[in-house]
Design an enzyme around this catalytic site. Structure first.
Site, mmCIF file in Angstrom:
data_model
loop_
_atom_site.group_PDB
_atom_site.id
_atom_site.type_symbol
_atom_site.label_atom_id
_atom_site.label_comp_id
_atom_site.label_asym_id
_atom_site.label_seq_id
_atom_site.Cartn_x
_atom_site.Cartn_y
_atom_site.Cartn_z
ATOM 1 N N LYS A 196 -40.039 14.792 -58.940
ATOM 2 C CA LYS A 196 -40.537 15.439 -57.821
ATOM 3 C C LYS A 196 -40.946 17.036 -58.331
ATOM 4 O O LYS A 196 -40.626 17.474 -59.252
ATOM 5 C CB LYS A 196 -39.545 15.740 -56.611
ATOM 6 C CG LYS A 196 -40.538 15.817 -55.291
ATOM 7 C CD LYS A 196 -40.997 14.718 -54.855
ATOM 8 C CE LYS A 196 -41.818 14.900 -53.578
ATOM 9 N NZ LYS A 196 -42.105 13.490 -52.739
ATOM 10 N N ASP B 232 -47.984 15.005 -52.065
ATOM 11 C CA ASP B 232 -46.734 15.092 -51.001
ATOM 12 C C ASP B 232 -47.210 16.211 -50.151
ATOM 13 O O ASP B 232 -48.445 16.558 -49.911
ATOM 14 C CB ASP B 232 -45.604 15.709 -51.756
ATOM 15 C CG ASP B 232 -44.242 15.496 -50.739
ATOM 16 O OD1 ASP B 232 -43.722 14.221 -50.569
ATOM 17 O OD2 ASP B 232 -43.575 16.283 -50.069
HETATM 18 P P1 NDP Z 1 -49.036 16.668 -45.197
HETATM 19 O O1 NDP Z 1 -49.020 17.859 -45.787
HETATM 20 O O2 NDP Z 1 -50.179 15.698 -45.069
HETATM 21 O O3 NDP Z 1 -48.760 16.829 -43.661
HETATM 22 C C1 NDP Z 1 -47.442 17.435 -43.214
HETATM 23 C C2 NDP Z 1 -47.167 17.534 -41.820
HETATM 24 O O4 NDP Z 1 -45.795 17.997 -41.550
HETATM 25 C C3 NDP Z 1 -48.340 18.459 -41.195
HETATM 26 O O5 NDP Z 1 -48.668 18.160 -40.011
HETATM 27 C C4 NDP Z 1 -47.536 20.001 -41.192
HETATM 28 O O6 NDP Z 1 -47.943 20.876 -40.361
HETATM 29 C C5 NDP Z 1 -46.008 19.493 -40.877
HETATM 30 N N1 NDP Z 1 -45.018 20.256 -41.469
HETATM 31 C C6 NDP Z 1 -44.923 20.325 -43.041
HETATM 32 N N2 NDP Z 1 -43.733 20.992 -43.277
HETATM 33 C C7 NDP Z 1 -43.324 21.513 -41.782
HETATM 34 C C8 NDP Z 1 -42.497 22.412 -41.503
HETATM 35 N N3 NDP Z 1 -41.576 23.144 -42.538
HETATM 36 N N4 NDP Z 1 -41.963 22.374 -40.129
HETATM 37 C C9 NDP Z 1 -43.017 21.784 -39.183
HETATM 38 N N5 NDP Z 1 -43.915 21.059 -39.752
HETATM 39 C C10 NDP Z 1 -44.338 20.882 -41.055
HETATM 40 O O7 NDP Z 1 -47.725 15.703 -45.736
HETATM 41 P P2 NDP Z 1 -47.400 14.330 -45.907
HETATM 42 O O8 NDP Z 1 -47.942 13.601 -44.470
HETATM 43 O O9 NDP Z 1 -47.830 13.818 -47.041
HETATM 44 O O10 NDP Z 1 -45.872 14.396 -45.977
HETATM 45 C C11 NDP Z 1 -44.897 14.342 -44.685
HETATM 46 C C12 NDP Z 1 -43.680 14.076 -45.058
HETATM 47 O O11 NDP Z 1 -43.620 12.621 -45.449
HETATM 48 C C13 NDP Z 1 -42.953 15.077 -46.071
HETATM 49 O O12 NDP Z 1 -41.532 14.837 -45.691
HETATM 50 C C14 NDP Z 1 -43.168 14.072 -47.464
HETATM 51 O O13 NDP Z 1 -42.427 14.236 -48.280
HETATM 52 C C15 NDP Z 1 -43.022 12.605 -46.774
HETATM 53 N N6 NDP Z 1 -43.619 11.703 -47.706
HETATM 54 C C16 NDP Z 1 -45.246 11.611 -48.150
HETATM 55 C C17 NDP Z 1 -45.510 10.864 -48.858
HETATM 56 C C18 NDP Z 1 -46.956 10.865 -49.322
HETATM 57 O O14 NDP Z 1 -47.801 9.674 -49.742
HETATM 58 N N7 NDP Z 1 -47.917 11.727 -48.955
HETATM 59 C C19 NDP Z 1 -44.930 9.399 -49.271
HETATM 60 C C20 NDP Z 1 -43.486 9.361 -48.607
HETATM 61 C C21 NDP Z 1 -43.072 10.511 -48.148
HETATM 62 P P3 NDP Z 1 -48.954 21.897 -40.811
HETATM 63 O O15 NDP Z 1 -50.385 20.921 -40.762
HETATM 64 O O16 NDP Z 1 -49.017 23.171 -39.558
HETATM 65 O O17 NDP Z 1 -48.645 22.621 -41.970
HETATM 66 O O1 2IT Z 2 -42.233 10.995 -51.545
HETATM 67 C C1 2IT Z 2 -42.839 10.240 -51.858
HETATM 68 O O2 2IT Z 2 -42.424 9.072 -52.155
HETATM 69 C C2 2IT Z 2 -44.126 10.632 -52.285
HETATM 70 N N1 2IT Z 2 -44.562 11.866 -52.035
HETATM 71 C C3 2IT Z 2 -45.136 9.602 -53.062
HETATM 72 C C4 2IT Z 2 -44.781 9.732 -54.531
HETATM 73 C C5 2IT Z 2 -45.675 9.116 -55.406
HETATM 74 O O3 2IT Z 2 -45.691 9.076 -56.501
HETATM 75 O O4 2IT Z 2 -46.703 8.282 -54.893
#
Ligand code: NDP
Ligand code: 2IT
Length: 451
Positions: A126, A166
């Site tokens: 990460k 992420d």
């Molecule tokens: P984005 O940046 O696209 O969206 C994150 C969302 O969560 C936004 O709505 C943001 O609000 C909110 N958010 C982030 N941090 C906080 C916080 N500290 N308090 C409150 N709200 C928060 O990220 P993703 O959708 O990609 O990621 C969301 C989750 O999914 C994370 O835990 C990530 O690790 C996990 N994940 C992501 C993957 C991927 O492929 N992208 C794969 C697997 C897991 P705001 O817009 O106001 O910042």
């Molecule tokens: O938490 C996760 O699994 C991710 N942010 C995606 C990682 C990746 O390599 O696609």
């Protein structure tokens, strides 16, 4: 505050290596795999746990870049290369002011086991930065990504370490990072996943995590002989990549998602959230959810300043299934009690480690169908693995082909987790099932590779 105090404060902010969040992730694994360690002496003989909890390396570097006001800003960049027993290091990059070494160690550690569960040849890592992308112009984001890659490129490669997105890093940022890598190294290879489709991204990578969460949930509910999601009220937190694609797939399977949230507040829309409006606000305008109620007057916006202490109102909204898709520890014990009291039967984690240990304990005790993150949200990294295959073979697969493979992988993970739980005497406990199955795959390979 004088200049000296200001400078000291800046140092203070960067000083702490807060490992509490990493310990939380580590403790869960250790408790889950204890029966395995007791039943098979090899894992202790080869010191697997001792070796697994220490990253192979933590790379930490300075990112100096120039903002739109021609001022120099300095951020910290990281890449935690945790374990490459099963394949090249693989895992996302997070750009968020809360990023520090402890957060990335927790995420990198979780990624090892998640990636193992996919069955694909990928290790765990990460990375990211404490850079806050909020309110930055497109060119500032571009300059930051270029400066970040100026250092990161030394440590990554298609067969070495393959980052992806992420929080705060989506298709746009991956595009700039890829462009910078290509120019610095004069090589064109699949060094990042989640790339825009036009230059090597896989179809369906943007959708993969959210769709995968719903595929996993459907499989779990069917396996546990529970009612399907069809016609059911669901609650979702977050309003980013994972949340919006979870909402999209929930609609496709006939469910009714009624909430979403961002760092400023939450939306409750009793007839189902308007996905097109959400996409416009979050992906095009990159604005706050508050704007949603200007168009959807029947919906309610609750700002975080109005939240009750210790509770998140998304989780006091009655639902059949809940999908935390924002961030770590966003669903605590009080929230779990609210969900259970309101008849929730299923919780599936889209975010990484969104439920606190106390919340998870309640879900398991109450026989809630609980899908832990490292199993439920593995669809994103799984399609990243498929993007690596496509890049290596210079081929592109259709949306349908990737979708079918994603579904197959999510069903396979669900089956593995369920059977593992059964084998180790904790039937229905998908937390232990996922941890044991993921650990075993990596541990057996570590033994075979030698110290
Ligand atoms: P984005 O940046 O696209 O969206 C994150 C969302 O969560 C936004 O709505 C943001 O609000 C909110 N958010 C982030 N941090 C906080 C916080 N500290 N308090 C409150 N709200 C928060 O990220 P993703 O959708 O990609 O990621 C969301 C989750 O999914 C994370 O835990 C990530 O690790 C996990 N994940 C992501 C993957 C991927 O492929 N992208 C794969 C697997 C897991 P705001 O817009 O106001 O910042
Ligand atoms: O938490 C996760 O699994 C991710 N942010 C995606 C990682 C990746 O390599 O696609």
């Amino acid at each position: 505050m004088g200049i000296a105090e200001k400078e000291i404060k800046k140092f203070e902010q960067n000083r702490v290596v807060d490992e509490a969040i990493f310990y939380q992730a580590m403790e869960e694994i250790v408790y889950s795999i204890a029966p395995l360690l007791e039943s098979d002496a090899r894992y202790q003989k080869y010191a697997i746990l001792e070796r697994l909890v220490v990253p192979d390396r933590v790379i930490k570097f300075k990112v100096a870049w120039i903002n739109d006001k021609n001022e120099i800003e300095v951020n910290t960049g990281y890449r935690v290369q945790f374990n490459n027993t099963l394949g090249p290091y693989k895992g996302g990059l997070r750009f968020h002011p809360s990023v520090n070494e402890g957060v990335l160690k927790f995420l990198g550690f979780e990624q090892i086991f998640k990636n193992a569960l996919t069955g694909l040849p990928i290790g765990g890592a990460k990375g990211g930065s404490d850079f806050n992308p909020k309110g930055r112009s497109e060119f500032e984001i571009m300059r930051f990504c270029t400066a970040y890659m100026q250092e990161l490129h030394k440590y990554i490669g298609a067969r070495i370490d393959v980052p992806a997105g992420d929080i705060g890093v989506g298709c746009r940022e991956i595009g700039y990072l890829f462009g910078a890598y290509k120019k610095i190294t004069a090589t064109y290879d699949g060094v990042l996943t989640g790339k825009p489709f036009v230059f090597g991204g896989s179809l369906m990578r943007p959708e993969a995590t959210g769709y995968g969460v719903v595929y996993f949930t459907q499989a779990m509910l069917e396996m546990q002989k529970r009612e399907s999601l069809q016609g059911k009220i669901c609650t979702v937190s977050g309003a980013g990549n994972v949340a919006l694609h979870t909402i999209e797939k929930l609609y496709q399977v006939g469910a009714i998602p009624v909430t979403c949230s961002d760092s400023g507040g939450m939306i409750y829309d009793p007839h189902g959230v308007d996905l097109a409006l959400l996409q416009e606000i979050k992906n095009v305008q990159r604005g706050s959810l508050e704007k949603y109620v200007e168009t959807r007057t029947g919906a309610k916006y609750i700002s975080v300043s109005e939240y009750p202490i210790e509770e998140h109102p998304v989780w006091s909204t009655p639902c059949y299934a809940a999908f935390p898709c924002a961030t770590q520890n966003e669903l605590n014990e009080a929230d779990a009690k609210n969900l259970i009291a309101n008849g929730c039967m299923c919780v599936a984690e889209g975010a990484n480690m969104p439920s606190t240990p106390q919340a998870i304990e309640l879900f398991l005790n109450q026989k809630i169908s609980f899908a832990p993150a490292k199993a439920a949200n593995a669809g994103g990294v799984a399609v990243s693995g498929l993007e690596m295959s496509q890049n290596a073979s210079m081929k592109r697969w259709s949306f349908e082909k990737v979708d079918a493979k994603l579904k197959e992988i999510m069903h396979q993970i669900c089956k593995t987790v369920s059977l593992t739980a059964l084998e180790y005497g904790v039937e229905g406990n998908f937390v232990d099932g996922a941890n044991i199955a993921g650990f075993k795959r990596v541990a057996d390979a570590m033994i075979a590779e030698g110290v």
